[in-house]
Design an enzyme around this catalytic site. Structure first.
Site, PDB file in Angstrom:
ATOM      1  N   LYS A  87      44.349  39.621  33.747  1.00  0.00           N
ATOM      2  CA  LYS A  87      45.769  39.266  33.656  1.00  0.00           C
ATOM      3  C   LYS A  87      46.172  39.093  32.198  1.00  0.00           C
ATOM      4  O   LYS A  87      45.405  38.591  31.385  1.00  0.00           O
ATOM      5  CB  LYS A  87      46.037  37.968  34.424  1.00  0.00           C
ATOM      6  CG  LYS A  87      46.185  38.173  35.927  1.00  0.00           C
ATOM      7  CD  LYS A  87      46.711  36.904  36.578  1.00  0.00           C
ATOM      8  CE  LYS A  87      47.045  37.149  38.048  1.00  0.00           C
ATOM      9  NZ  LYS A  87      47.608  35.938  38.684  1.00  0.00           N
TER      10      LYS A  87
ATOM     11  N   ARG B 201      36.953  37.929  46.299  1.00  0.00           N
ATOM     12  CA  ARG B 201      36.918  37.219  45.011  1.00  0.00           C
ATOM     13  C   ARG B 201      36.653  35.734  45.244  1.00  0.00           C
ATOM     14  O   ARG B 201      35.831  35.131  44.552  1.00  0.00           O
ATOM     15  CB  ARG B 201      38.251  37.438  44.287  1.00  0.00           C
ATOM     16  CG  ARG B 201      38.435  36.654  42.981  1.00  0.00           C
ATOM     17  CD  ARG B 201      39.686  37.177  42.274  1.00  0.00           C
ATOM     18  NE  ARG B 201      40.257  36.250  41.303  1.00  0.00           N
ATOM     19  CZ  ARG B 201      39.871  36.143  40.038  1.00  0.00           C
ATOM     20  NH1 ARG B 201      38.869  36.879  39.601  1.00  0.00           N
ATOM     21  NH2 ARG B 201      40.474  35.311  39.209  1.00  0.00           N
TER      22      ARG B 201
ATOM     23  N   ARG C  77      39.227  40.778  40.276  1.00  0.00           N
ATOM     24  CA  ARG C  77      40.491  41.056  40.958  1.00  0.00           C
ATOM     25  C   ARG C  77      40.485  42.523  41.368  1.00  0.00           C
ATOM     26  O   ARG C  77      39.787  43.353  40.769  1.00  0.00           O
ATOM     27  CB  ARG C  77      41.677  40.779  40.050  1.00  0.00           C
ATOM     28  CG  ARG C  77      41.786  39.326  39.583  1.00  0.00           C
ATOM     29  CD  ARG C  77      42.970  39.155  38.649  1.00  0.00           C
ATOM     30  NE  ARG C  77      43.146  37.753  38.220  1.00  0.00           N
ATOM     31  CZ  ARG C  77      42.618  37.233  37.128  1.00  0.00           C
ATOM     32  NH1 ARG C  77      41.878  37.990  36.316  1.00  0.00           N
ATOM     33  NH2 ARG C  77      42.820  35.966  36.821  1.00  0.00           N
TER      34      ARG C  77
ATOM     35  N   HIS D  56      40.286  32.795  34.716  1.00  0.00           N
ATOM     36  CA  HIS D  56      41.412  31.896  34.949  1.00  0.00           C
ATOM     37  C   HIS D  56      41.934  31.342  33.630  1.00  0.00           C
ATOM     38  O   HIS D  56      41.154  30.959  32.748  1.00  0.00           O
ATOM     39  CB  HIS D  56      40.996  30.726  35.845  1.00  0.00           C
ATOM     40  CG  HIS D  56      40.830  31.095  37.285  1.00  0.00           C
ATOM     41  ND1 HIS D  56      40.059  30.356  38.166  1.00  0.00           N
ATOM     42  CD2 HIS D  56      41.344  32.119  38.011  1.00  0.00           C
ATOM     43  CE1 HIS D  56      40.107  30.919  39.367  1.00  0.00           C
ATOM     44  NE2 HIS D  56      40.879  31.984  39.292  1.00  0.00           N
TER      45      HIS D  56
END
Length: 321
Positions: free
Chosen positions: A194, A266, A171, A290
């Site tokens: 994240k 990405r 990212r 993810h």
């Protein structure tokens, strides 16, 4: 954050510092809920109708007002952001997620409301769009565009950035935050993704070589000695500066920057790994960071030839009656 009511401030603090949600995600929650609170004041007739939306003050929004919210209000809000603010399904889905999270916090954690009006709030049907990505040829053109930069420092820096994007699928925020000391043994890199979750990225030879070449010309005196990628002002290269740099090279090779972006690089990395690398979907999920494999599965729909070959490779494919 300005013009923020206590109930919202408490929620955002809880999400970021107790739940460990990233500051970028927390900011999205803030923006979504600020829009919702402004909408509520319009719907409940608490402001002058002539007041511009951006000028609506939400500091006085409190739990008593929020207790009045019904599922009909939430449906009306989603309709409002669709019709008046032109939000697409992906953005509306995020707003639904923000509402669900906020009302669950008030209902389950604080016990401040007797019912959760967002419990039955449905997400808009998502458009199943395939990811936009660069072809292998376009990827090589983008790398060559960086190499053509006559300033050696910027050329090697930009080449290394693009190489990492296209090979590792980071990212934007992950790439800009890379510290030199997070690169170990020339082939592993630790990034914070994240939700402040740490993961290890394995660097291939092309990435390691690009980083090594850049480190030779990287400024020795900087304002951030830990940062890998350095700006002209000797600071850590910011997200915006990286976006601007990528846009410049995308334009040079004739790609539309309203379609292609750092995030599409990405997508490109994921696509190339899946298409050419024989990468298992679970491994790809791990590489991309993810949370759910469902997010990764969009890359399994991009290569019909590969899927056709997979079926043909079944040992029963040539069986005769």
């Amino acid at each position: 954050m300005s013009e923020i009511p206590t109930i919202l401030d408490d929620y955002l603090n809880y999400m970021e510092f107790i739940k460990g949600i990233s500051s970028n995600t927390t900011k999205e929650y803030f923006l979504d809920l600020r829009t919702f609170f402004k909408f509520l004041k319009i719907r409940y007739g608490l402001i002058d109708r002539k007041t511009e939306f951006r000028d609506i003050d939400i500091e006085d929004v409190d739990i008593e007002l929020i207790k009045k919210v019904t599922i009909q209000d939430l449906h009306s809000y989603i309709s409002y952001v669709d019709r008046k603010r032109n939000n697409k399904n992906l953005t509306k889905s995020r707003k639904v997620a923000s509402l669900r999270s906020f009302f669950d916090y008030l209902y389950s954690k604080l016990k401040l409301i007797d019912e959760n009006p967002a419990l039955q709030l449905e997400s808009p049907k998502s458009n199943s769009r395939l990811p936009v990505y660069l072809t292998l040829e376009q990827s090589n053109e983008l790398l060559n565009a960086a190499l053509a930069n006559k300033n050696e420092e910027y050329s090697k820096r930009d080449y290394a950035i693009i190489m990492i994007f296209l090979n590792c699928g980071l990212r934007l925020s992950e790439l800009s935050s890379i510290d030199i000391n997070k690169i170990k043994d020339d082939d592993t890199l630790t990034v914070i993704g994240k939700g402040n979750k740490e993961r290890t990225i394995f660097l291939n030879n092309a990435c390691s070589e690009a980083i090594d070449d850049y480190l030779i010309v990287r400024p020795k005196k900087t304002k951030d000695n830990k940062a890998l990628f350095i700006s002209k002002q000797k600071n850590r290269l910011s997200n915006r500066a990286i976006q601007h740099m990528i846009d410049k090279y995308l334009k040079e090779i004739g790609l539309d920057t309203s379609i292609y972006s750092t995030h599409k690089l990405r997508h490109t990395a994921a696509t190339l790994m899946y298409k050419y690398g024989n990468v298992d979907i679970r491994a790809l999920q791990e590489i991309l960071g993810h949370e759910s494999v469902a997010t990764t599965q969009i890359y399994t729909h991009i290569d019909n030839d590969r899927l056709r070959d997979a079926v043909k490779s079944n040992p029963l494919s040539n069986r005769k009656k």
